[in-house]
Scaffold this motif. Structure first.
Motif, PDB file in Angstrom:
ATOM      1  N   TYR B  95       7.402  -0.415  -2.892  1.00 20.18           N
ATOM      2  CA  TYR B  95       6.271   0.504  -2.939  1.00 20.18           C
ATOM      3  C   TYR B  95       5.346   0.164  -4.090  1.00 20.18           C
ATOM      4  CZ  TYR B  95       7.828   3.644   0.702  1.00 20.18           C
ATOM      5  OH  TYR B  95       8.174   4.172   1.898  1.00 20.18           O
ATOM      6  N   VAL B  96       5.955  -0.063  -5.264  1.00 17.09           N
ATOM      7  CA  VAL B  96       5.144  -0.376  -6.440  1.00 17.09           C
ATOM      8  C   VAL B  96       4.318  -1.625  -6.167  1.00 17.09           C
ATOM      9  CG1 VAL B  96       5.204  -0.967  -8.878  1.00 17.09           C
ATOM     10  CG2 VAL B  96       6.816   0.705  -7.961  1.00 17.09           C
ATOM     11  N   GLN B  97       4.989  -2.602  -5.561  1.00 11.93           N
ATOM     12  CA  GLN B  97       4.293  -3.844  -5.230  1.00 11.93           C
ATOM     13  C   GLN B  97       3.143  -3.601  -4.256  1.00 11.93           C
ATOM     14  OE1 GLN B  97       6.842  -6.737  -3.490  1.00 11.93           O
ATOM     15  NE2 GLN B  97       7.075  -7.844  -5.411  1.00 11.93           N
ATOM     16  N   THR B  98       3.377  -2.712  -3.290  1.00  9.37           N
ATOM     17  CA  THR B  98       2.337  -2.425  -2.301  1.00  9.37           C
ATOM     18  C   THR B  98       1.100  -1.845  -2.970  1.00  9.37           C
ATOM     19  OG1 THR B  98       4.096  -1.899  -0.779  1.00  9.37           O
ATOM     20  CG2 THR B  98       1.878  -1.294  -0.116  1.00  9.37           C
ATOM     21  N   TYR B  99       1.335  -0.885  -3.877  1.00  8.81           N
ATOM     22  CA  TYR B  99       0.196  -0.303  -4.585  1.00  8.81           C
ATOM     23  C   TYR B  99      -0.540  -1.381  -5.355  1.00  8.81           C
ATOM     24  CZ  TYR B  99       1.068   4.538  -3.463  1.00  8.81           C
ATOM     25  OH  TYR B  99       1.179   5.711  -2.788  1.00  8.81           O
ATOM     26  N   LEU B 100       0.232  -2.225  -6.052  1.00 10.97           N
ATOM     27  CA  LEU B 100      -0.406  -3.266  -6.861  1.00 10.97           C
ATOM     28  C   LEU B 100      -1.182  -4.240  -5.982  1.00 10.97           C
ATOM     29  CD1 LEU B 100       2.259  -4.009  -9.610  1.00 10.97           C
ATOM     30  CD2 LEU B 100       0.115  -2.720  -9.782  1.00 10.97           C
ATOM     31  N   SER B 101      -0.585  -4.612  -4.850  1.00 11.67           N
ATOM     32  CA  SER B 101      -1.284  -5.611  -4.042  1.00 11.67           C
ATOM     33  C   SER B 101      -2.488  -5.000  -3.341  1.00 11.67           C
ATOM     34  CB  SER B 101      -0.332  -6.310  -3.074  1.00 11.67           C
ATOM     35  OG  SER B 101      -0.148  -5.539  -1.933  1.00 11.67           O
ATOM     36  N   SER B 102      -2.436  -3.691  -3.031  1.00 15.39           N
ATOM     37  CA  SER B 102      -3.627  -3.032  -2.492  1.00 15.39           C
ATOM     38  C   SER B 102      -4.756  -3.099  -3.499  1.00 15.39           C
ATOM     39  CB  SER B 102      -3.348  -1.560  -2.190  1.00 15.39           C
ATOM     40  OG  SER B 102      -2.560  -1.447  -1.064  1.00 15.39           O
ATOM     41  N   LEU B 103      -4.397  -2.778  -4.763  1.00 18.10           N
ATOM     42  CA  LEU B 103      -5.397  -2.850  -5.833  1.00 18.10           C
ATOM     43  C   LEU B 103      -5.969  -4.250  -5.931  1.00 18.10           C
ATOM     44  CD1 LEU B 103      -3.926  -0.783  -8.801  1.00 18.10           C
ATOM     45  CD2 LEU B 103      -6.112  -0.438  -7.662  1.00 18.10           C
ATOM     46  N   LYS B 104      -5.058  -5.237  -5.859  1.00 22.90           N
ATOM     47  CA  LYS B 104      -5.479  -6.625  -5.994  1.00 22.90           C
ATOM     48  C   LYS B 104      -6.448  -7.014  -4.885  1.00 22.90           C
ATOM     49  CE  LYS B 104      -2.895 -10.029  -4.523  1.00 22.90           C
ATOM     50  NZ  LYS B 104      -1.615 -10.727  -4.335  1.00 22.90           N
ATOM     51  N   ILE B 242     -22.838  -1.125  -9.677  1.00 24.84           N
ATOM     52  CA  ILE B 242     -21.770  -0.128  -9.719  1.00 24.84           C
ATOM     53  C   ILE B 242     -21.684   0.630  -8.397  1.00 24.84           C
ATOM     54  CG2 ILE B 242     -21.062   2.021 -10.812  1.00 24.84           C
ATOM     55  CD1 ILE B 242     -21.991   0.846 -13.446  1.00 24.84           C
ATOM     56  N   ALA B 243     -22.849   1.011  -7.857  1.00 24.85           N
ATOM     57  CA  ALA B 243     -22.833   1.732  -6.582  1.00 24.85           C
ATOM     58  C   ALA B 243     -22.210   0.871  -5.482  1.00 24.85           C
ATOM     59  CB  ALA B 243     -24.248   2.153  -6.190  1.00 24.85           C
ATOM     60  N   GLY B 244     -22.636  -0.394  -5.430  1.00 25.38           N
ATOM     61  CA  GLY B 244     -22.089  -1.291  -4.416  1.00 25.38           C
ATOM     62  C   GLY B 244     -20.597  -1.474  -4.575  1.00 25.38           C
ATOM     63  N   ALA B 245     -20.158  -1.646  -5.837  1.00 30.08           N
ATOM     64  CA  ALA B 245     -18.731  -1.852  -6.092  1.00 30.08           C
ATOM     65  C   ALA B 245     -17.922  -0.644  -5.635  1.00 30.08           C
ATOM     66  CB  ALA B 245     -18.504  -2.119  -7.571  1.00 30.08           C
ATOM     67  N   MET B 246     -18.455   0.562  -5.869  1.00 29.25           N
ATOM     68  CA  MET B 246     -17.741   1.767  -5.448  1.00 29.25           C
ATOM     69  C   MET B 246     -17.658   1.833  -3.924  1.00 29.25           C
ATOM     70  SD  MET B 246     -16.864   3.420  -8.068  1.00 29.25           S
ATOM     71  CE  MET B 246     -16.475   5.011  -7.395  1.00 29.25           C
ATOM     72  N   LEU B 247     -18.769   1.498  -3.268  1.00 25.68           N
ATOM     73  CA  LEU B 247     -18.811   1.587  -1.807  1.00 25.68           C
ATOM     74  C   LEU B 247     -17.871   0.572  -1.159  1.00 25.68           C
ATOM     75  CD1 LEU B 247     -22.594   2.135  -1.014  1.00 25.68           C
ATOM     76  CD2 LEU B 247     -20.701   3.720  -0.719  1.00 25.68           C
ATOM     77  N   VAL B 248     -17.558  -0.510  -1.873  1.00 21.80           N
ATOM     78  CA  VAL B 248     -16.634  -1.503  -1.323  1.00 21.80           C
ATOM     79  C   VAL B 248     -15.203  -1.196  -1.739  1.00 21.80           C
ATOM     80  CG1 VAL B 248     -15.991  -3.936  -1.340  1.00 21.80           C
ATOM     81  CG2 VAL B 248     -18.396  -3.292  -1.218  1.00 21.80           C
ATOM     82  N   PHE B 249     -15.016  -0.958  -3.034  1.00 23.84           N
ATOM     83  CA  PHE B 249     -13.662  -0.848  -3.570  1.00 23.84           C
ATOM     84  C   PHE B 249     -12.878   0.315  -2.959  1.00 23.84           C
ATOM     85  CE2 PHE B 249     -10.619   0.607  -6.796  1.00 23.84           C
ATOM     86  CZ  PHE B 249      -9.910  -0.565  -6.988  1.00 23.84           C
ATOM     87  N   ILE B 250     -13.514   1.494  -2.894  1.00 28.48           N
ATOM     88  CA  ILE B 250     -12.762   2.676  -2.466  1.00 28.48           C
ATOM     89  C   ILE B 250     -12.285   2.591  -1.020  1.00 28.48           C
ATOM     90  CG2 ILE B 250     -12.996   5.151  -2.042  1.00 28.48           C
ATOM     91  CD1 ILE B 250     -14.348   5.347  -4.721  1.00 28.48           C
ATOM     92  N   PRO B 251     -13.172   2.307  -0.057  1.00 27.48           N
ATOM     93  CA  PRO B 251     -12.626   2.199   1.300  1.00 27.48           C
ATOM     94  C   PRO B 251     -11.688   0.999   1.473  1.00 27.48           C
ATOM     95  CG  PRO B 251     -14.974   1.712   1.297  1.00 27.48           C
ATOM     96  CD  PRO B 251     -14.635   2.197  -0.068  1.00 27.48           C
ATOM     97  N   ALA B 252     -11.931  -0.083   0.726  1.00 27.30           N
ATOM     98  CA  ALA B 252     -11.054  -1.252   0.852  1.00 27.30           C
ATOM     99  C   ALA B 252      -9.629  -0.905   0.441  1.00 27.30           C
ATOM    100  CB  ALA B 252     -11.591  -2.409   0.013  1.00 27.30           C
ATOM    101  N   LEU B 253      -9.514  -0.041  -0.565  1.00 28.88           N
ATOM    102  CA  LEU B 253      -8.198   0.335  -1.072  1.00 28.88           C
ATOM    103  C   LEU B 253      -7.348   0.993   0.007  1.00 28.88           C
ATOM    104  CD1 LEU B 253      -6.943   0.128  -3.841  1.00 28.88           C
ATOM    105  CD2 LEU B 253      -7.743   2.429  -4.328  1.00 28.88           C
ATOM    106  N   GLY B 254      -7.972   1.806   0.855  1.00 33.59           N
ATOM    107  CA  GLY B 254      -7.186   2.549   1.838  1.00 33.59           C
ATOM    108  C   GLY B 254      -7.239   1.954   3.229  1.00 33.59           C
TER     109      GLY B 254
END
Ligand SMILES: Nc1ncnc2c1ncn2[C@@H]1O[C@H](COP(=O)(O)OP(=O)(O)O)[C@@H](O)[C@H]1O
Ligand SMILES: [Mg+2]
Lengths: 371, 317, 281
Positions: B95-104, B242-254
């Motif tokens: 699980y820990v790895q999954t969270y980390l790799s999602s972040l990555k 920053i706006a672009g990064a937020m629009l990409v990062f957040i949905p990409a995470l989930g």
């Protein structure tokens, strides 16, 4: 600038504002205990800098804001708590607020339709409004297809169409460029006088207030500083704030030396002022003497008499075409402005930088400011 | 005749309407209704469900209703909290790895999108004015076509006997098919492909408003084009980045669909784990716990972003 | 580095990005005309898979269901979107305003899996207590409407913000009661925003696979759910055919509407210029 009283035959009071106060959010006192009456047929101006509360007062009269305290009467009826759509008052907005989805014709008919007037009457009223503001050939255009000046006239026609008892104008010329303003001012006054509607207008432009209104209230920080006719306010400001706000003015700080029923003598650092009318109060009091730059005569010879002149050095000359402004440095170090009309083609008699010059004025040219 | 009766009807109607409006004003029912209805809607569909997720994440597998979580002790209701799901997640390396790799993967997607999208937006903002609406429309057009179909198209391109391999082999560039599908590579291609427009749009909006006079001033003061770019353009477009990064990062995470269709067994992402816990293992508390931790993970960049925004508005006012 | 080279670099960079964005879509369309059962091995051009599509009752049922859900969801979303946008725009302070605005933006930032899971668990609890609703069309609709409301709120809010606040007051000044202000002035001016909110929420619903998968019950498969389940198993020529049909519809619609709005904009500009030159002569 001397102007005959404007507006139509003045009869009884139409609008009465009684001790009205408006406090926003419990802390911001936008209007502070203001009372005023506007007679029927009058054009009344609220004049003041930005944030002084003039729009707030106008909006309370229109019904968009409720006063925190005080009452508003229209033709004797208490309208303080009447919603805007039930008041026989119409407003012309600063942004004009023309409905962008409606044609000029429909914009003007909008208010009439809300009253369920018969169709022929609406048509007749709209047509007469269109010809009043000379826009008959633009009836089918949308607002965005009109120039700024035309939009302003549509807004005026729309607010006059319902024949309101009172017309409110919020910075009526604020959105126009400078050149258009001067012609539009007169046009606006002509139309208002033709219709004969009573009018309260808000402006931060003193020239606009002077040319359009029959009476002016100068506002600051929510209350009235002075209320009077345009020439009263220009010639006889009652305080330094009003004097400063209305046009250019020189103010000499001095001490009253002599008070009589027909004259006052004030002593300031650079000269003695003999003011040709009386005032209340005792000698020894500190006052200001206000003197308009255009009322001063500049000469090279020392004037006769001991009052109402001073001398200094010309430190700056600003040429405006029709007139020239000289900056004079008096012996005490005080700077005053003097304006002379350039009515002679030959400018040889004029002064140049560094010249010594004498400034003199008449004993009715000054106003004594006690506050 | 007809008009006058019409007029009367209108007058009566007007009066009735007037009464209604007065009633509305006096009780400010209009205001209550206008605020109350959407409030209820979102409360029921957005807040309550999240609270239920939180609740279920704190219960054991069999317990799935509120009543069974509250026991009565000496007349006082007591909440039985069960942290077993969270304990399990935090102790389990997978699980820990999954969270980390999602972040990555989310971070990598953001960086690649920025690297491709920034120059693109810059060039687009500098291109001929009359072309810009068309160029912009071409970026938005894929938005309107199904996301799922666009991901499927990549599957078609990347599989071993897919279009890319077929073309490369037929022109003799490779002998054996490249292993692209079900790898981190295919995952990243799909993610970047899907989220690139989200990076380009705010960047373009920002860069196209950039006042060219700043650049001229910098050039006038002797900065070369690269210096001008680094010292003026990039800092001024910070808000867009920053706006672009937020629009990409957040949905990409989930993200769930892209790793499911293009990722392999070893490209771990939380969205997929949540799905599997729920649909394959039927472990609701575990799925809920994963969801709660995911929300926490998303709140962090959101909080930073909000702080940045309020600072910006503070600066502007 | 001269300016020609910079120009060349920028052109090729932009071209590469557009190539990256459109190449998969174009490939998808081309291969939909491939007769072969193996999607990626070209045999010869035919309309075979379109004919198969016509016979595919699962797929057709899914399209019908998706269209139904998308239309209803768009209507509901626009309705609640208007209410939410008005509440947030008109009333600057009321109890829990902050909460409402964060709840309204939560679906925009939450991953679909979380929105789906949480709604499902809520509906399960509801069913546990009330015996209602069964999972199916209605539950999918609720999920899509929640997501759609969040997007519609953003669209309507941004339109409300750029509208002249004095228009409402002008209407009231001319004798409009509050509801007349809304129906005669605000609503007509909002109309373009409502149309785009409708199209956006319709598309969102028509594309959604994650929420639908969580919220649907047996016998209710939306088009994306069918496509997803086939795509998971591998490549499938029927998907190419479906894709081509939807892409064709969307492309025509988008291009037509953007041409229309560009034309409107040009006309508006021309008329404005005309008005100013009229006024000055
Ligand atoms: N709706 C409002 N809420 C809070 N404060 C307001 C509001 N409208 C005006 N004010 C404040 O009241 C004061 C007077 O405003 P206003 O009447 O608009 O001034 P003016 O029209 O003379 O520029 C200002 O300090 C302004 O900030
Ligand atoms: Mg104002």
């Amino acid at each position: 600038m001397s102007i005959a009283p404007k507006g139509n035959a003045v009869c009884e009071d139409l609008l009465r504002v009684e001790e009205v106060t408006k406090i926003y959010d419990g802390t911001i006192k936008a209007v502070d205990n203001v009372s005023l009456t506007v007679a029927s047929g009058e054009i009344f101006a609220l004049l003041g800098g930005s944030g002084c509360g003039k729009s707030t007062l106008l909006r309370m009269i229109a019904g968009f804001e409720a006063p925190t305290q005080g009452k508003i009467f229209l033709a004797g009826e208490d309208i303080t708590h009447l919603p805007p759509y039930q008041r026989p008052i119409n407003m012309m907005f600063q942004s004009y607020a023309l409905f962008p989805h409606l044609t000029v014709w429909d914009n003007i008919a909008f208010g009439l339709r809300r009253d369920h007037l018969p169709k022929e009457q609406i048509v007749a009223r709209v047509e007469s409004m269109l010809s009043l503001v000379q826009l008959s050939q633009y009836a089918n255009r949308k607002p965005h297809q009109l120039s700024g000046g035309q939009q302003q006239r549509v807004a005026l026609a729309r607010s006059l169409a319902k024949r309101p008892k009172l017309l409110l104008l919020d910075e009526p010329l604020g959105a126009l460029d400078k050149k258009l303003r001067e012609t539009t001012q007169l046009e606006l006054v002509n139309i208002i006088e033709e219709v004969g509607v009573t009018c309260v207008l808000v402006t931060h432009d003193q020239e606009e207030a002077m040319t359009m209104a029959s009476r002016i209230a100068v506002m600051s920080e929510g209350h009235f500083l002075q209320l009077g006719s345009p020439d009263d306010i220009y010639e006889m400001p009652n305080s330094r704030q009003v004097a400063d706000f209305i046009g250019n003015i020189n103010i000499f700080d001095g001490i009253v030396e002599e008070v009589e029923s027909d004259h006052v003598i004030v002593r300031s650092a650079d000269c003695s002022h003999y003011v040709g009318y009386g005032m209340s109060g005792n000698s020894g009091r500190a006052v200001g003497v206000a003197l308009r730059p255009e009322k001063i005569l500049l000469s090279k010879e020392k004037p006769a008499g001991k009052y109402n002149w001073c001398d200094g050095e010309v430190t700056e000359i600003v040429y405006f075409g029709a007139y020239t402004t000289y900056h004079l440095k008096l012996n005490s170090g005080k700077l005053i402005k003097v304006q002379t009309l350039n009515n002679a083609r030959d400018l040889s008699g004029n002064f140049s930088l560094g010249d010594r010059a004498f400034a003199q004025w008449s004993d009715l040219a000054m106003a004594v400011l006690t506050q | 005749m007809e008009r006058s009766s019409d007029g009367r009807v209108d007058a009566v109607k007007g009066q009735v309407m007037h009464k209604i409006s007065n009633a509305l004003r006096n009780f400010s029912a209009g205001r209550h209704l206008l605020i109350g209805v959407p409030y209820l809607w979102f409360l029921l569909l957005a807040l309550v469900p999240l609270l239920i997720v939180l609740k279920i994440s704190l219960s054991e597998m069999e317990v799935t209703s509120v009543s069974s979580m509250i026991s009565w002790r000496q007349g006082w209701p007591t909440l039985k909290l069960n942290f077993s799901s969270y304990l399990f997640i935090s102790s389990d390396a997978l699980y820990v790895q999954t969270y980390l790799s999602s972040l990555k993967y989310a971070l990598l997607t953001t960086l690649i999108c920025l690297a491709i999208g920034y120059p693109f937006s810059y060039f687009m903002a500098r291109s001929a004015k009359h072309l810009q609406p068309t160029l912009l429309m071409l970026i938005m057009l894929p938005f309107w076509t199904s996301f799922l179909l666009r991901i499927y198209a990549w599957k078609m391109l990347l599989v071993n006997n897919g279009v890319i391999n077929n073309v490369l082999m037929s022109i003799g560039m490779i002998d054996a098919p490249l292993e692209m599908m079900n790898t981190p590579f295919s995952l990243m291609v799909g993610m970047v492909y899907s989220y690139l427009p989200f990076m380009i749009l705010p960047l373009y909006a920002n860069l196209s408003k950039l006042d060219l006079r700043y650049l001229e001033a910098a050039a006038d003061l002797g900065a070369n084009p690269f210096k001008t770019f680094w010292l003026i353009t990039v800092p001024l477009s910070k808000a867009g980045i920053i706006a672009g990064a937020m629009l990409v990062f957040i949905p990409a995470l989930g993200e769930y669909v892209i790793p499911e269709l293009l990722g392999g067994p070893n490209t771990l992402m939380i969205g997929r784990v949540l799905w599997d816990e729920f649909f394959s293992n039927n472990d609701w508390p575990m799925a809920s716990a994963v969801a709660v931790l995911m929300v926490l993970l998303i709140m962090l960049p959101m909080a930073i972003y909000n702080k940045y925004q309020s600072e910006q508005s503070g600066l502007n006012s | 580095m001269n300016s020609n080279m910079i120009k060349w670099c920028s052109r090729s960079w932009m071209f590469a990005v557009y190539f990256f964005l459109y190449m998969p879509i174009v490939t998808l369309v081309i291969y939909s005309f491939n007769d072969s059962q193996l999607v990626t091995v070209w045999s010869y051009a035919s309309m075979r898979w379109y004919a198969v599509l016509m016979q595919d009752s699962d797929l057709i049922a899914a399209v019908v269901l998706s269209l139904k859900i998308a239309s209803f969801s768009a209507i509901i979303s626009v309705f609640f979107g208007i209410l939410t946008a008005f509440a947030l725009n008109r009333y600057k302070r009321f109890f829990g305003r902050m909460l409402l605005s964060s709840m309204a933006s939560a679906p925009l930032v939450m991953p679909d899996v979380i929105v789906g899971l949480s709604l499902l668990l809520m509906l399960v609890s509801m069913q546990h207590w009330l015996g209602y609703p069964e999972r199916g069309l209605l539950t999918i609709l609720l999920g899509h409407a929640l997501l759609g409301t969040a997007y519609a709120t953003v669209v309507v809010t941004s339109r409300l913000r750029e509208m002249d606040g004095q228009l409402d007051e002008a209407a009231m000044d001319l004798g409009c009661h509050p509801w007349q202000v809304f129906s005669l002035v605000t609503l007509p001016l909002l109309l373009p925003a409502l149309v785009s909110a409708f199209l956006l929420t319709f598309t969102l619903s028509f594309d959604d696979v994650v929420l639908s998968s969580f919220l649907s019950g047996p016998g209710y498969s939306t088009l994306p759910m069918v496509i997803f389940s086939r795509a998971r198993l591998g490549l499938n020529p029927s998907i190419n055919a479906v894709a081509t049909v939807t892409i064709a519809i969307v492309t025509i619609a988008v291009i037509a509407s953007s041409f229309y709005s560009a034309q409107q904009e040009r006309r508006r500009k021309r008329e404005q210029a005309q008005a100013y030159s009229d006024a000055n002569t």
